[in-house]
Design a protein around this motif. Sequence first.
Motif, short mmCIF file in Angstrom:
data_model
loop_
_atom_site.label_atom_id
_atom_site.label_comp_id
_atom_site.label_asym_id
_atom_site.label_seq_id
_atom_site.Cartn_x
_atom_site.Cartn_y
_atom_site.Cartn_z
N VAL A 47 47.94 16.70 32.77
CA VAL A 47 47.89 17.87 33.64
C VAL A 47 46.41 18.14 33.99
O VAL A 47 45.58 18.26 33.09
N PRO A 48 46.08 18.24 35.29
CA PRO A 48 44.68 18.43 35.69
C PRO A 48 44.22 19.87 35.48
O PRO A 48 44.10 20.65 36.42
N VAL A 49 43.94 20.23 34.23
CA VAL A 49 43.49 21.56 33.90
C VAL A 49 42.03 21.47 33.46
O VAL A 49 41.62 20.49 32.83
N TYR A 50 41.24 22.49 33.79
CA TYR A 50 39.83 22.46 33.42
C TYR A 50 39.37 23.87 33.06
O TYR A 50 40.04 24.86 33.37
N THR A 51 38.22 23.96 32.40
CA THR A 51 37.65 25.25 32.02
C THR A 51 36.26 25.38 32.64
O THR A 51 35.54 24.40 32.82
N GLU A 52 35.92 26.64 32.95
CA GLU A 52 34.58 26.96 33.46
C GLU A 52 34.01 28.08 32.60
O GLU A 52 34.69 29.07 32.34
N ARG A 53 32.77 27.91 32.17
CA ARG A 53 32.13 28.93 31.33
C ARG A 53 31.42 29.94 32.21
O ARG A 53 31.25 29.74 33.41
N GLY A 54 31.03 31.05 31.62
CA GLY A 54 30.30 32.06 32.36
C GLY A 54 31.16 33.28 32.66
O GLY A 54 32.35 33.32 32.37
N ARG A 55 30.46 34.30 33.26
CA ARG A 55 31.14 35.57 33.53
C ARG A 55 32.36 35.38 34.42
O ARG A 55 33.39 36.04 34.22
N ASN A 56 32.29 34.55 35.42
CA ASN A 56 33.39 34.35 36.37
C ASN A 56 34.20 33.10 36.04
O ASN A 56 34.95 32.60 36.88
N GLY A 57 34.01 32.58 34.83
CA GLY A 57 34.71 31.37 34.46
C GLY A 57 36.13 31.64 34.02
O GLY A 57 36.69 32.72 34.22
N GLY A 58 36.71 30.63 33.42
CA GLY A 58 38.09 30.77 32.96
C GLY A 58 38.76 29.41 32.91
O GLY A 58 38.09 28.36 32.94
N ILE A 59 40.05 29.41 32.86
CA ILE A 59 40.85 28.19 32.79
C ILE A 59 41.70 28.12 34.05
O ILE A 59 42.30 29.12 34.48
N ALA A 60 41.77 26.93 34.66
CA ALA A 60 42.49 26.81 35.93
C ALA A 60 43.01 25.39 36.10
O ALA A 60 42.60 24.46 35.39
N LEU A 61 43.92 25.25 37.05
CA LEU A 61 44.42 23.94 37.45
C LEU A 61 43.62 23.46 38.65
O LEU A 61 43.09 24.27 39.43
N VAL A 62 43.52 22.15 38.82
CA VAL A 62 42.85 21.59 39.99
C VAL A 62 43.54 22.11 41.25
O VAL A 62 44.78 22.14 41.30
N PRO A 63 42.80 22.61 42.25
CA PRO A 63 43.42 23.15 43.46
C PRO A 63 44.44 22.18 44.07
O PRO A 63 44.21 20.98 44.17
#
Length: 325
Positions: A47-63
């Motif tokens: 599953v193409p899921v990724y995480t982004e760090r930082g204030r506006n980050g989070g966990i999401a799926l590839v668009p």
Amino acid sequence: MKSDRLLALLLLLQSHGRLSATDLAARLEVSVRTVFRDVEALSAAGVPVYTERGRNGGIALVPGYRTDVTGLTADEARALFVLLADRTHADLGLGQAIGSALRKVMAALPESQRSAADLVSRRILVDSVRWRTGPVPPVDLGIMQEAVFTDRRLRLRYRRGEDGRVRSYTLDPYGLVDKAGVWYLVADHRGAPRMFRADRVLWARVTDEPVQRRKSVELADVWDELKRGIDEAPADVAVVVRVRHRILGWFLRLHQADLAGPPPSAASGESDAEEWVELELRFRVLGAARPLLAFGTDVEVLSPPQLRTELARVARDIAGLYDLD
């Protein structure tokens, strides 16, 4: 179970886009550490899921990535949540399971649909149990479920509806059917299709013998056959009764399905409570009219003569039973 949680996580990300690990942990009722472990498990599964760090980050799926698990319309979401009020799952011991499953779906719905689905579950109530249907079946449906799901024969003691006699049967079950709040066991008895009301089963036991059902025959096929036999069978016995107006409403609630014509009004505003109302009923067999005795002197059978004779005999037997002289 972890597989259920992974699916719920995937649906949440698909429906809401990027979410923080804290938000996901709260929705899934797990720790943040567990969320990150589940994200790793989804990624390992492709599953193409990724995480982004930082204030506006989070966990999401590839668009652009979507599964076909959801995609419910607003009407579909509302229809689904009516299930929360259905007694069928509780009868089968699945009440907690259906509630848990629908809560997971609720969490995965978009905000616009989630509020509508929640409103339905609070504003629409489904009560499939008819008035005055009697006590809860004495035999746990779980025994019959066990026979159905393990493909084993079932032995039971059963009180027949047409004459009240108790009989023993060895059955080859196809499955269970909920008909308007009444459970039926559908099975072959000596190779012939039969249905048995669960609330008339007095005793049941699953045997070690494998079922001997007819090949290539499914539950839906047998049920359709049995249902047609009932729906298309003529009601041969016409019974004319007179009913005191003061109990007419009660009588109609119990015997509306037996009426030969449209029901009369049960309103008593301008009618004498002792006034008689004449009705014509239809029964498949004469013995099915015996419950009319339960109304005592408030219901009199006018015809046929053989039913009057039969009810008089039963009444004499009852009077003799309670004669204290």
